[in-house]
Design a protein around this motif. Structure first.
Motif, short mmCIF file in Angstrom:
data_model
loop_
_atom_site.label_atom_id
_atom_site.label_comp_id
_atom_site.label_asym_id
_atom_site.label_seq_id
_atom_site.Cartn_x
_atom_site.Cartn_y
_atom_site.Cartn_z
N SER A 35 -1.36 7.32 4.61
CA SER A 35 -2.36 6.27 4.64
C SER A 35 -3.27 6.36 3.42
CB SER A 35 -3.17 6.35 5.91
OG SER A 35 -3.69 7.67 6.02
N GLY A 36 -3.39 7.53 2.85
CA GLY A 36 -4.28 7.68 1.70
C GLY A 36 -3.66 7.31 0.38
N ASP A 37 -2.41 6.88 0.39
CA ASP A 37 -1.71 6.69 -0.87
C ASP A 37 -2.33 5.66 -1.78
OD1 ASP A 37 -0.04 8.58 -0.14
OD2 ASP A 37 1.61 7.26 0.43
N GLY A 38 -2.85 4.62 -1.16
CA GLY A 38 -3.43 3.55 -1.95
C GLY A 38 -4.48 4.10 -2.88
N GLU A 39 -5.31 4.99 -2.34
CA GLU A 39 -6.36 5.57 -3.17
C GLU A 39 -5.77 6.48 -4.22
OE1 GLU A 39 -8.48 7.50 0.03
OE2 GLU A 39 -7.87 5.69 1.10
N LYS A 71 0.81 -1.21 0.00
CA LYS A 71 0.00 0.00 0.00
C LYS A 71 0.85 1.26 0.00
CE LYS A 71 -3.48 -1.02 3.00
NZ LYS A 71 -4.26 -0.64 4.12
N PHE A 72 2.04 1.15 0.54
CA PHE A 72 2.88 2.35 0.62
C PHE A 72 3.53 2.70 -0.70
CE2 PHE A 72 3.06 1.64 5.30
CZ PHE A 72 2.47 2.84 5.61
N LEU A 73 3.49 1.76 -1.63
CA LEU A 73 4.11 2.08 -2.91
C LEU A 73 3.33 3.16 -3.62
CD1 LEU A 73 5.15 -1.43 -4.20
CD2 LEU A 73 6.57 0.34 -3.19
N ARG A 74 4.06 4.02 -4.33
CA ARG A 74 3.40 5.12 -5.04
C ARG A 74 3.03 4.67 -6.44
NH1 ARG A 74 3.76 9.97 -2.11
NH2 ARG A 74 4.39 9.32 -0.03
N SER A 75 2.62 5.61 -7.23
CA SER A 75 2.21 5.31 -8.59
C SER A 75 3.39 4.74 -9.39
CB SER A 75 1.74 6.58 -9.28
OG SER A 75 2.84 7.46 -9.39
N GLU A 76 3.08 4.10 -10.49
CA GLU A 76 4.14 3.56 -11.34
C GLU A 76 5.10 4.68 -11.73
OE1 GLU A 76 2.93 1.22 -14.71
OE2 GLU A 76 4.86 1.51 -15.72
N ALA A 77 4.56 5.85 -12.04
CA ALA A 77 5.41 6.97 -12.47
C ALA A 77 6.41 7.35 -11.38
CB ALA A 77 4.55 8.18 -12.84
N THR A 78 5.94 7.41 -10.17
CA THR A 78 6.85 7.81 -9.08
C THR A 78 7.91 6.75 -8.83
OG1 THR A 78 5.09 9.05 -8.06
CG2 THR A 78 6.95 8.50 -6.67
N GLU A 79 7.48 5.48 -8.80
CA GLU A 79 8.47 4.44 -8.55
C GLU A 79 9.48 4.40 -9.71
OE1 GLU A 79 8.79 3.32 -5.75
OE2 GLU A 79 6.83 3.69 -4.85
N THR A 80 9.01 4.63 -10.91
CA THR A 80 9.92 4.65 -12.06
C THR A 80 10.89 5.83 -11.94
OG1 THR A 80 8.20 3.68 -13.41
CG2 THR A 80 10.06 4.66 -14.58
N GLU A 114 4.03 14.47 -5.58
CA GLU A 114 4.01 13.44 -4.56
C GLU A 114 5.19 13.55 -3.65
OE1 GLU A 114 2.66 9.39 -5.31
OE2 GLU A 114 2.78 10.02 -7.38
N GLU A 115 6.33 13.83 -4.28
CA GLU A 115 7.54 13.94 -3.47
C GLU A 115 7.39 15.06 -2.48
OE1 GLU A 115 9.76 11.56 -3.58
OE2 GLU A 115 8.20 10.88 -4.94
N THR A 116 6.80 16.17 -2.92
CA THR A 116 6.64 17.30 -2.01
C THR A 116 5.78 16.88 -0.85
OG1 THR A 116 6.60 18.56 -4.02
CG2 THR A 116 6.19 19.76 -1.99
N GLU A 117 4.71 16.15 -1.18
CA GLU A 117 3.87 15.68 -0.08
C GLU A 117 4.68 14.84 0.87
OE1 GLU A 117 0.55 13.58 -1.65
OE2 GLU A 117 -0.02 15.35 -2.80
N GLU A 118 5.49 13.99 0.28
CA GLU A 118 6.30 13.11 1.11
C GLU A 118 7.14 13.93 2.05
OE1 GLU A 118 7.52 9.02 -1.08
OE2 GLU A 118 8.80 10.74 -1.36
N ARG A 119 7.73 14.98 1.47
CA ARG A 119 8.64 15.79 2.25
C ARG A 119 7.90 16.61 3.30
NH1 ARG A 119 10.90 18.37 -2.01
NH2 ARG A 119 11.74 16.50 -2.93
N ASP A 120 6.69 17.03 2.92
CA ASP A 120 5.94 17.87 3.83
C ASP A 120 5.48 17.14 5.07
OD1 ASP A 120 6.31 19.91 2.19
OD2 ASP A 120 4.31 19.94 1.32
N GLY A 121 5.61 15.87 5.08
CA GLY A 121 5.20 15.15 6.28
C GLY A 121 4.60 13.83 5.88
N GLU A 122 4.54 12.93 6.83
CA GLU A 122 4.10 11.59 6.50
C GLU A 122 2.59 11.45 6.63
OE1 GLU A 122 7.50 9.29 5.97
OE2 GLU A 122 6.86 11.20 5.17
N THR A 123 1.92 12.55 6.93
CA THR A 123 0.50 12.46 7.24
C THR A 123 -0.33 11.89 6.11
OG1 THR A 123 0.51 14.78 6.70
CG2 THR A 123 0.29 14.21 9.02
#
Ligand code: ADP
Ligand code: MG
Length: 675
Positions: free
Chosen positions: A441-445, A159-168, A429-438
């Motif tokens: 949990s919604g990443d899956g969606e 669930k923690f994995l991001r979109s294909e684009a981000t992982e790529t 997405e990265e910015t969100e990541e950096r802005d905090g881990e809050t």
């Protein structure tokens, strides 16, 4: 009743996997490191579905005999160290013996390997940590690891994995890192069946950087070469101050060719740019730090991306000074080692020695001097290509802020708009990541909501700052070495910009930032020589500190006094200003102090003293400088230009903005169809 148990292997491996295997890129990192450690001369990385569906790394390294191929998946099974003592000087990338065990516990893994002298290759199959099969196979010398369905048995992780684009994006970034760190190894990177990177073995970093990023990118870099072999040698490339990023994503940092994310080095790098780049804006860099093995501890984190230096401060100094020297060599800042330099008033130009910028008055001149040495002949495009697919190296390239309209020869296939949208998305997405881990949990969606990567064309988006050559086509930032003393002011535009001519064309000089640069140098010199001038205020001005300002006041006050302020802390949080530095209008003092106290917040408390001093000087200069919308007499314009030419960096203001734009006579002639 006893309740403590020793966990079975497959459980402890999965726990360890939590640290080593965060995402597909971390798996790729371990596999590529193993290939490098095995002496590979060619490494091929193949991914599908952002590395989740398939991640395959093949090498032509030394391979493993059958017993080792099986043992390799045991935890703490390693061929790289034997004794505790070995930990003190680790020369291989791996050494913990955890990676394969961890990866195999959370994916379906197939290892095929062949040594130079075994009769047949061995294939080992493991699913979720369970050994399924060991048998003979066919494989040339070397090793192939195929990882399928990462986290198939750990839904929480998946669930923690991001979109294909981000992982790529992360995978591309990783491959780019290793390709840069090891120019001698050929790298191929294949994404969803398309070859994204094809880099043959290169003779040095310069050639490899060319293979990966293209000539334009190289042209815009300055070469770094400094430090001290006993502490830290620092080499590589950095961007010119006009080239700015809003994140550190374009910084490729290596310690002993190990890819690291190190705050210490990142900060020292930024400090090297003090007075030519503002805070919150970052340079691009490919920096290699080489230290004696015993000077650095790489056993700090399971993923080995953090290191600890025995003499951290000395390493930071080496980085900062090397960066500074490179900037000075290209004329962006004045050499500082010589205290007399401040008064001599002559500009250093193109002193890095390797090439000659002669005749190149355009925007890349300065750096071309540093990088474009004549000894470097790029390979023909057929041998070298970095052909992006939907999302790929272009992200990295875009990170380096190459012109949106720039396309290297081999790139007819690029769908630029779509990769830019992927970059944007990944960056968001990265910015969100950096802005905090809050948001985690919604990443899956989120993954489902993302628009398809091959979105319809849309204008390229730049991460907050405009591309550097957007204002331009015609009027371009002037490089230090193209400036001559022969500048003649003609008048003002909008009472804000001085219109002038020089030998190459028409100049526009921003009067505020030009004066800022003049004052900045003046304040810095006076402060360094302890000759600051003050003006007493008839009636002292008082102002109240906020609690946050009060917290940094004591640290800042002595520095401010060195610049000519006379401050007195009255009761509580009230401060009286009794005198201000010369040139600073009395009315500006209060605003300037408040601004400065706000920027030097507690987070920056540990900023190097020099950086703090620069910040004060920059702020002083900004407040004391001639404003825009102010008429200037011809003598005043003349005076300003003369003074500007004597500064350490006449083309860049202390906040990193350009001071002078030039419209070349040639372009004017072209515009009038005269040539
Ligand atoms: P480490 O790299 O820390 O030693 P790993 O779990 O990554 O631990 O690998 C275990 C061992 O497997 C290595 O020490 C090495 O001997 C062997 N190995 C792994 N990958 C390769 C490869 N590509 N080629 C040859 N040997 C390998
Ligand atoms: Mg390893």
């Amino acid at each position: 009743m006893s309740i403590i148990r020793v966990l079975p292997d497959h459980v402890s491996n999965q726990i360890a996997a939590g640290e080593v295997v965060e995402r597909p890129a971390s798996v790729a990192k371990e596999l590529v490191e193993n290939s490098i450690d095995a002496g590979a001369t060619r490494i091929t990385i193949e991914i599908e579905g952002g590395g989740r569906r398939l991640l395959k790394v093949s090498d032509d390294g030394e391979g493993m005999v059958r017993d080792d191929a099986v043992l390799a998946f045991e935890r703490h099974a390693t061929s790289k160290i034997r004794h505790t003592d070995d930990l003190a000087s680790i020369a291989t990338l791996g050494f913990r013996g955890e990676a394969l065990a961890s990866i195999a516990s959370v994916a379906k893994v197939e290892l095929t390997t062949q040594t130079a002298d075994a009769a047949a290759a061995t294939r080992v199959t493991i699913d979720g940590g369970k050994m399924r099969d060991v048998k003979d196979a066919a494989h040339p010398r070397g090793t192939t690891l195929t990882i399928r369905d990462l986290f198939f048995n750990v839904p929480a992780r998946r669930k923690f994995l991001r979109s294909e684009a981000t992982e790529t994006f992360h995978l591309t970034n990783l491959v780019t890192h290793y390709a840069l760190a090891h120019p001698e190894i050929a790298f191929n990177f294949i994404n969803n069946g398309r070859e994204v990177l094809h880099a043959t073995a290169a003779s040095d970093l310069k050639e490899r950087a060319y293979q990966v990023f293209g000539q334009d990118f190289l042209d815009n870099l300055l070469e770094v070469d400094g430090g001290h072999p006993q502490v830290a040698r620092v080499s590589g490339y950095i961007s010119a101050p006009r080239d700015r990023r809003t994140s550190r994503d374009s910084q490729y940092l290596f310690v002993n060719r190990r890819f690291v994310r190190d705050r210490l080095i990142g900060r020292a790098l930024s400090e090297g740019y003090r007075s030519v780049l503002p805070h919150g804006v970052y340079p691009a860099a490919l920096l290699f730090i080489e230290t004696p093995l015993e000077e650095v501890d790489v056993n700090v984190h399971p993923a080995k991306t953090e290191v600890r230096f025995r003499r951290a401060a000395a390493v930071a100094d080496a980085v900062r000074e090397s960066v500074r020297d490179a900037l000075a060599g290209a004329g962006f800042v004045r050499e500082e080692r010589d205290p007399e330099a401040g008064r001599r008033g002559e500009r250093e130009t193109g002193g890095s020695g390797e090439g000659d910028a002669g005749g190149r008055g355009d925007a890349v001149g300065a750096s071309a001097a540093a990088v474009g040495g004549a000894d470097f002949t790029p390979r023909p495009p057929s041998e070298v290509s970095y052909a992006p697919t939907t999302i790929d190296s272009e992200q990295v390239r875009a990170d380096f802020n190459l012109r949106p309209d720039y396309q290297p020869p081999s790139q007819s296939k690029i769908d630029f708009a779509s990769f830019m949208s992927s970059v944007e998305e990944a960056l968001e997405e990265e910015t969100e990541e950096r802005d905090g881990e809050t948001g985690r949990s919604g990443d899956g969606e989120r993954v489902d909501q993302l628009p398809p990567v091959s979105a319809s064309p849309r204008p390229p988006v730049s991460p907050s700052l405009p591309p550097l050559n957007s204002a331009e086509k015609f009027a371009r930032e002037v490089t230090p070495e193209s400036l001559s003393a022969n500048i003649r002011p003609l008048g003002q535009l909008e009472e804000s910009f001085i219109i002038a001519t020089d030998d190459e064309g028409l100049l526009l000089i921003d009067q505020h930032v030009a004066h800022e640069r003049v004052l900045f140098d003046k304040y810095r010199t006076l402060e360094a020589e302890r000759r600051s001038e003050s003006q007493q205020l008839l009636v002292p001005e008082t102002f109240d500190l906020t609690p946050a300002q009060a917290a940094v006041y004591d640290q800042l006050a002595p520095e401010l006094e060195n610049y000519g302020f006379e401050l007195m802390r009255l009761s509580g949080r009230t401060v009286a200003i009794k005198a201000t530095p010369a040139d600073l209008p009395a009315g500006e003092a209060r605003t300037m102090l408040a601004e400065l106290l706000d920027t030097v917040d507690s987070e920056k408390k540990n900023t190097a003293r020099e950086t703090l001093r620069d910040e004060i000087a920059a702020s002083l200069a900004c407040h004391a400088a001639i404003k825009v919308n102010m008429p200037l007499a011809p003598e005043k314009m003349r005076w300003l230009i003369d003074r500007l030419l004597q500064t350490s960096s006449p083309t860049t203001c202390p906040h990193g903005r350009p001071v002078i734009l030039r419209l070349k006579t040639r372009d004017i002639l072209k515009g009038f169809h005269r040539i």
